[in-house]
Design a protein around this motif. Sequence first.
Motif, PDB file in Angstrom:
ATOM      1  N   ALA A 680       0.809  -1.121   0.107  1.00  0.00           N
ATOM      2  CA  ALA A 680      -0.063   0.046  -0.098  1.00  0.00           C
ATOM      3  C   ALA A 680       1.172   1.312  -0.057  1.00  0.00           C
ATOM      4  CB  ALA A 680      -1.007   0.087   1.166  1.00  0.00           C
ATOM      5  N   PHE A 681       1.812   1.273   0.898  1.00  0.00           N
ATOM      6  CA  PHE A 681       2.765   2.216   0.805  1.00  0.00           C
ATOM      7  C   PHE A 681       3.688   2.440  -0.306  1.00  0.00           C
ATOM      8  CE2 PHE A 681       2.079   1.732   5.196  1.00  0.00           C
ATOM      9  CZ  PHE A 681       2.035   3.081   5.877  1.00  0.00           C
ATOM     10  N   ILE A 682       4.070   1.360  -0.976  1.00  0.00           N
ATOM     11  CA  ILE A 682       4.694   1.562  -2.440  1.00  0.00           C
ATOM     12  C   ILE A 682       3.894   2.190  -3.435  1.00  0.00           C
ATOM     13  CG2 ILE A 682       5.993   0.133  -4.108  1.00  0.00           C
ATOM     14  CD1 ILE A 682       6.621  -1.789  -2.103  1.00  0.00           C
ATOM     15  N   TRP A 683       2.818   1.504  -3.554  1.00  0.00           N
ATOM     16  CA  TRP A 683       1.694   1.877  -4.857  1.00  0.00           C
ATOM     17  C   TRP A 683       1.237   3.361  -4.421  1.00  0.00           C
ATOM     18  CZ3 TRP A 683      -1.282  -3.341  -4.283  1.00  0.00           C
ATOM     19  CH2 TRP A 683      -0.384  -4.302  -4.912  1.00  0.00           C
ATOM     20  N   SER A 684       0.989   3.875  -3.219  1.00  0.00           N
ATOM     21  CA  SER A 684       0.712   5.077  -2.832  1.00  0.00           C
ATOM     22  C   SER A 684       1.786   6.236  -3.040  1.00  0.00           C
ATOM     23  CB  SER A 684      -0.153   5.231  -1.731  1.00  0.00           C
ATOM     24  OG  SER A 684       0.657   4.989  -0.938  1.00  0.00           O
ATOM     25  N   GLY A 685       3.018   5.724  -3.161  1.00  0.00           N
ATOM     26  CA  GLY A 685       4.169   6.629  -3.500  1.00  0.00           C
ATOM     27  C   GLY A 685       4.676   7.267  -2.030  1.00  0.00           C
ATOM     28  N   GLN A 686       4.618   6.314  -0.965  1.00  0.00           N
ATOM     29  CA  GLN A 686       4.793   6.956   0.378  1.00  0.00           C
ATOM     30  C   GLN A 686       6.391   6.150   0.639  1.00  0.00           C
ATOM     31  OE1 GLN A 686       1.981   7.580   3.446  1.00  0.00           O
ATOM     32  NE2 GLN A 686       0.394   6.901   1.968  1.00  0.00           N
ATOM     33  N   VAL A 687       7.552   6.739  -0.091  1.00  0.00           N
ATOM     34  CA  VAL A 687       8.709   6.185  -0.005  1.00  0.00           C
ATOM     35  C   VAL A 687       9.341   6.156   1.334  1.00  0.00           C
ATOM     36  CG1 VAL A 687      11.013   6.040  -1.175  1.00  0.00           C
ATOM     37  CG2 VAL A 687       9.048   6.611  -2.629  1.00  0.00           C
ATOM     38  N   ALA A 688       9.546   7.263   1.886  1.00  0.00           N
ATOM     39  CA  ALA A 688      10.201   7.559   3.136  1.00  0.00           C
ATOM     40  C   ALA A 688       9.249   6.460   4.214  1.00  0.00           C
ATOM     41  CB  ALA A 688       9.990   8.886   3.656  1.00  0.00           C
ATOM     42  N   GLU A 689       7.923   6.478   4.115  1.00  0.00           N
ATOM     43  CA  GLU A 689       7.384   5.654   4.994  1.00  0.00           C
ATOM     44  C   GLU A 689       7.360   4.002   4.760  1.00  0.00           C
ATOM     45  OE1 GLU A 689       6.152   8.206   3.649  1.00  0.00           O
ATOM     46  OE2 GLU A 689       5.407   9.380   4.957  1.00  0.00           O
ATOM     47  N   TRP A 690       7.665   3.952   3.506  1.00  0.00           N
ATOM     48  CA  TRP A 690       8.097   2.504   3.218  1.00  0.00           C
ATOM     49  C   TRP A 690       9.158   2.035   3.753  1.00  0.00           C
ATOM     50  CZ3 TRP A 690       9.075   1.774  -2.880  1.00  0.00           C
ATOM     51  CH2 TRP A 690       9.773   0.519  -3.182  1.00  0.00           C
ATOM     52  N   ILE A 691      10.338   2.852   3.412  1.00  0.00           N
ATOM     53  CA  ILE A 691      11.540   2.298   4.039  1.00  0.00           C
ATOM     54  C   ILE A 691      11.463   2.442   5.791  1.00  0.00           C
ATOM     55  CG2 ILE A 691      13.929   3.254   4.439  1.00  0.00           C
ATOM     56  CD1 ILE A 691      13.696   4.612   1.384  1.00  0.00           C
ATOM     57  N   ASP A 692      10.548   3.385   6.292  1.00  0.00           N
ATOM     58  CA  ASP A 692      10.534   3.078   7.927  1.00  0.00           C
ATOM     59  C   ASP A 692      10.064   1.880   8.361  1.00  0.00           C
ATOM     60  OD1 ASP A 692      11.827   5.658   7.885  1.00  0.00           O
ATOM     61  OD2 ASP A 692       9.985   6.755   8.198  1.00  0.00           O
ATOM     62  N   LEU A 693       9.136   1.377   7.338  1.00  0.00           N
ATOM     63  CA  LEU A 693       8.353   0.046   7.715  1.00  0.00           C
ATOM     64  C   LEU A 693       9.399  -1.041   7.704  1.00  0.00           C
ATOM     65  CD1 LEU A 693       5.243  -0.105   5.372  1.00  0.00           C
ATOM     66  CD2 LEU A 693       5.349   0.074   7.813  1.00  0.00           C
ATOM     67  N   GLY A 694      10.506  -1.074   6.805  1.00  0.00           N
ATOM     68  CA  GLY A 694      11.447  -1.947   6.818  1.00  0.00           C
ATOM     69  C   GLY A 694      12.398  -1.904   7.885  1.00  0.00           C
ATOM     70  N   LYS A 695      12.914  -0.643   8.266  1.00  0.00           N
ATOM     71  CA  LYS A 695      13.786  -0.348   9.448  1.00  0.00           C
ATOM     72  C   LYS A 695      12.911  -0.921  10.814  1.00  0.00           C
ATOM     73  CE  LYS A 695      15.922   3.556   7.600  1.00  0.00           C
ATOM     74  NZ  LYS A 695      16.199   5.102   7.559  1.00  0.00           N
ATOM     75  N   GLU A 696      11.555  -0.445  10.851  1.00  0.00           N
ATOM     76  CA  GLU A 696      10.846  -0.957  12.059  1.00  0.00           C
ATOM     77  C   GLU A 696      10.899  -2.492  12.270  1.00  0.00           C
ATOM     78  OE1 GLU A 696       8.640  -0.417  15.777  1.00  0.00           O
ATOM     79  OE2 GLU A 696      10.128   0.772  14.678  1.00  0.00           O
ATOM     80  N   ALA A 697      10.378  -3.053  11.150  1.00  0.00           N
ATOM     81  CA  ALA A 697      10.108  -4.520  10.920  1.00  0.00           C
ATOM     82  C   ALA A 697      11.675  -5.216  11.372  1.00  0.00           C
ATOM     83  CB  ALA A 697       9.828  -5.031   9.687  1.00  0.00           C
ATOM     84  N   GLU A 698      12.853  -4.719  11.033  1.00  0.00           N
ATOM     85  CA  GLU A 698      14.100  -5.272  10.995  1.00  0.00           C
ATOM     86  C   GLU A 698      14.512  -5.024  12.679  1.00  0.00           C
ATOM     87  OE1 GLU A 698      18.755  -4.890   9.636  1.00  0.00           O
ATOM     88  OE2 GLU A 698      17.403  -3.337   9.766  1.00  0.00           O
ATOM     89  N   ARG A 699      14.138  -3.911  13.087  1.00  0.00           N
ATOM     90  CA  ARG A 699      14.371  -3.857  14.592  1.00  0.00           C
ATOM     91  C   ARG A 699      13.603  -4.952  15.458  1.00  0.00           C
ATOM     92  NH1 ARG A 699      12.089  -1.865  18.891  1.00  0.00           N
ATOM     93  NH2 ARG A 699      10.238  -0.997  17.831  1.00  0.00           N
ATOM     94  N   ARG A 700      12.265  -5.081  14.954  1.00  0.00           N
ATOM     95  CA  ARG A 700      11.406  -6.083  15.744  1.00  0.00           C
ATOM     96  C   ARG A 700      11.965  -7.343  15.639  1.00  0.00           C
ATOM     97  NH1 ARG A 700       5.926  -4.187  17.230  1.00  0.00           N
ATOM     98  NH2 ARG A 700       6.018  -1.762  17.000  1.00  0.00           N
ATOM     99  N   ALA A 701      12.325  -7.628  14.289  1.00  0.00           N
ATOM    100  CA  ALA A 701      12.899  -9.033  14.100  1.00  0.00           C
ATOM    101  C   ALA A 701      14.196  -9.412  14.851  1.00  0.00           C
ATOM    102  CB  ALA A 701      13.089  -9.093  12.566  1.00  0.00           C
ATOM    103  N   SER A 702      15.173  -8.454  14.987  1.00  0.00           N
ATOM    104  CA  SER A 702      16.166  -8.811  15.664  1.00  0.00           C
ATOM    105  C   SER A 702      15.979  -8.508  17.299  1.00  0.00           C
ATOM    106  CB  SER A 702      17.186  -7.344  15.549  1.00  0.00           C
ATOM    107  OG  SER A 702      17.490  -7.440  14.083  1.00  0.00           O
ATOM    108  N   GLY A 703      14.917  -8.254  17.790  1.00  0.00           N
ATOM    109  CA  GLY A 703      14.484  -8.063  18.927  1.00  0.00           C
ATOM    110  C   GLY A 703      14.059  -9.693  19.422  1.00  0.00           C
ATOM    111  N   ILE A 704      13.448 -10.271  18.474  1.00  0.00           N
ATOM    112  CA  ILE A 704      12.951 -11.695  18.789  1.00  0.00           C
ATOM    113  C   ILE A 704      13.636 -12.849  17.999  1.00  0.00           C
ATOM    114  CG2 ILE A 704      10.592 -10.927  18.985  1.00  0.00           C
ATOM    115  CD1 ILE A 704       9.922 -12.026  16.139  1.00  0.00           C
ATOM    116  N   ASP A 705      14.979 -12.417  17.370  1.00  0.00           N
ATOM    117  CA  ASP A 705      15.971 -13.165  16.853  1.00  0.00           C
ATOM    118  C   ASP A 705      15.337 -14.122  15.645  1.00  0.00           C
ATOM    119  OD1 ASP A 705      18.378 -14.015  16.400  1.00  0.00           O
ATOM    120  OD2 ASP A 705      18.120 -15.777  17.909  1.00  0.00           O
ATOM    121  N   ASP A 706      14.562 -13.554  14.744  1.00  0.00           N
ATOM    122  CA  ASP A 706      13.828 -14.271  13.802  1.00  0.00           C
ATOM    123  C   ASP A 706      14.553 -13.752  12.472  1.00  0.00           C
ATOM    124  OD1 ASP A 706      11.905 -14.985  11.819  1.00  0.00           O
ATOM    125  OD2 ASP A 706      10.337 -14.839  13.107  1.00  0.00           O
TER     126      ASP A 706
END
Length: 1018
Positions: A680-706
């Motif tokens: 949804a963020f990609i298609w609506s052109g919200q690039v900065a938010e798109w990257i933030d989704l990835g950063k937030e997801a990576e932080r949480r994945a590291s937190g649970i070692d996934d």
Amino acid sequence: MHCFACQSAIDPDDSWCSKCGAAVRRRADPDSERRFVTILRADVIDSTGLVAELEPEEAVSRLEPALAAMRGAVRQFGGIVSKELGDGLAAVFGAPIADDNHAPLACHAAIELVRRVGRLGDPGLQVRVGLHSGHVVAYMVASEFSKVYEIGGAAQHLAARLEAAAEANQIYVSEACQKLADGHVRFESLGLKVLRGFNEPLPVYRVVGASDLSSWRVRRARSVSRFVDRTTERALLGRAAERSSASRQTVLLIGDAGIGKSRLAHEFAQELKADGWRLIDAECSPNLQGVPFSALKRIILSISEVTARDSDSLVDIRQELQAIHQLAIDSILDIPVEDPRWSELEPYARARAISDASCAIVQGLAFQQRTVLLIEDLHWIDRASDAVVAAIASLQSPNLMVFLTSRPNGMPEWIARCHAEVIAMRPLDDDSGLAMLADMLGPSATNTDLKNRIISHTANVPLFLEEVCRGLKDSGTLRGQWGDLALVRPIDELGIPTSIQGVIAARLDRISRQERSVLQIAAALGPRSSVMMLRNVAALPEDVFQDCLGALDRAELLVRIDSELEDSIEFQHEMVRQVTYESMVEKVRENIHARILAAFESDETWSDGPDTLCYHAMRAKDWLKAFGYGRGAARKCLVRSAYADAVDYFGIAMSSLDKTPMTPSREADAIDLRMEARMAFIWSGQVAEWIDLGKEAERRASGIDDIGRKVAAMTVMAGGQNFYGTPTEAVALGREVVGLAEKSGNPGWRNLAQYNLGQAYFLAGRYREAEQTLARGRANLMGPEASAPFGTPPKYTLLLCCMMKSFTHTVMGELDAAEQLQQQAAAIAEETGRPYDRVAAAYSGGWLKLGRNDPAAAAAILEEGFVLAQKHGIRLFVPVLACHLGIAYLEQGLFDRARGMLGEAREEAKAVGYTSAVLRSSIYLALATCRLGDVQAAQNMLREARNTARQQGFAGLEAEALFGEAVVTPPSSEENKAAILAALRAAIAIASDSGALPLKQKAEAMLTGMLARGDEIA
């Protein structure tokens, strides 16, 4: 029960207070609720110094007279003392019974408070007062022996700070209070003042005194529209006036506040005056409702003023009165009466004498000349005057028209006895409402949508129409002069001006608690809802429920709509719904929304979808359900290609899930949700938010070692880098992610990672590596076990690979290979029919036609894709489609159209954060600018684009910028020729290294031509 004005005990069956004569206001003790009120804070200055050396009993005796004076002043004007503070008090006006005059009443109470304390004759007792109007939470605190009405919220603190800032015997008020009371009270601006606890200075006003303007004159001064319509009501009034030649006619104009009673009454009265009628007008005041004969005094004074201008004066009329009646009139006018005949009369006999004298004067006026007696706001009449007006309205006197106005809740009981004609006023029709708006906003059609929204919002209540327009003008949303206003920014909510919140709240206070509960449920359901759902949530016996609906319909709050399709109810206008909803405290709202949610979930016939369930789950603060329904609503939006709405619902789902207890399972769901939301963020052109989704997801994945989810998050980040970062960073991250994805054994994320890396290579001008990487991704996606990340169909990722690979072959001059890939992309788009797929295929198809030197065909394809992208909000493709459409126009010689489209492309690319699109559109905008004659501007743009491309690593775009510089630079000097040759050679070198054969060939051809002409520099 207690009188609202003097707090004296009254019998529940009484209509009037026996002590002060104020009308009884009935309502059960309220639960906690939000109220818009005016708060008064007052205290004795330096009270500590006054009583420091006194014994406790003496201290109480010193301060108690001032406190008693304060209490009396507050109660005289309908306020409630909510708290006593030892040396002062806090009071509230407009609660527990709403009153649209709460600010003027509070100001008058403050004036009276200062006056009463001053009359105590103790120079040491000096007071200061602070007033502020705002929202509070109001509630009744009950103990074993008493009940106290208390208020909470930030508004009371501002009132306290204003009190603390006030000087001795001064009243300081906030801007909110001043705006509501202006006209009724005179103010002096003190400018901005710094108040303790507030970060910014606030405007403060000082009360100078009470105004002598009537309520009608205050309202008329604020009015900015002309009188419209009321044809039916005017005809009825006209017939009543005609019948008065035979006998007295009494007419009552009845309607809710703001409906236009005073406007119609004065317009008609002035028409009668122009026809030779004598006009006597007076109004009842909320400030004087507890003062005996206050309304009658205004009537007598009006008669005095009018007859003083006529040939027959009041003195002549009074001479015909009996002596006792003359004394009665003197007493009403507060003229000292020392005649023992008056003082010896019993109270009942005095009242009868006053009534008879008043009737005699009015009859005398009518005998001399046709007379209209206009008495406004009968709902505020004091008890003593009410009996006299009833007698006047019952006179059998020709040439007399008694013209009264009242709100429905104040209609006197004697109206039927005097055979009055009651004319109920309704809101304006749509044509008249639009005429009012045209008068205020102007006749321009550009405001048509706004006018229609205001009509719907206000239901054509004249005061509401005016105040909404005033609010928009005061806020700067509408600019210009009245009669010629322009909308300068979009409007999300029309809102409810503070000037009419009390008007609507007062209407709500007239209904029972049970009826209000039904109305609150309806408000939570929305502007319109089914009767069946309202019944299910209300859970009342059917007869009680139907009684409530009937009462709300009669009160014109809810309107029942019966049709063959549905049995539904809707609010008379949106403002009633908003005030009803906002009056509920948070816990009440949550409870109602939870009940609504449960009713929807248990209704097997209900089929609206997860968006409605998400709304009620959010309002009920059921976060787990809000997460589930929000995600469901987002998926529904994606299917409909409503990408911006999908972003909103994914946002709700993410924030709701984060409010649930922290567990590894919750974190896994949070990561997956962000991965799903990326589309949804990609298609609506919200690039900065798109990257933030990835950063937030990576932080949480590291937190649970996934590790698997970490790879997914990094893949999303890598895709975002292709738009928001530099190619060097994107390539490095992309290669790392592809390696991790292959190790993790997740083919879906590996395929997407390969596409991202291929795109990064393309942007870096490494076209051969891009082609090879995209080929691997495409092969994997075409196999029998094709896989893509969840939330993304494999064919979607395959189409992207085909599109990107087609670009690469086109740039490299391999047009047949590009054609095959374009055909495959177009076939996928045709099969899926999704707007996003069709736009992507149009983009690559247009690029290929440009590569084949067919700009007209390219323009046709790109125009179709551009329109489709705008229609469906696929914002990521808008700048690149616009850019290539501009290039197609440029190559057709349509230079003006090319410049316009390329300029739009560059601005949209900047807004989205699409770095490569900003550079490409700048390069070709420069070429269009040059063809239109501005060579210097073109050179500057190309130089800037070339430097940026070189610094950030966009090698392919650097080569295009260099070739553009060679094209736009005129070979008019040796220096220019040298610059052209240098640019061409640099472009050829980059194109040779990257494999961009068509660009290399164009640069070589231009270089060869220059050399053949002898332009080589020695």
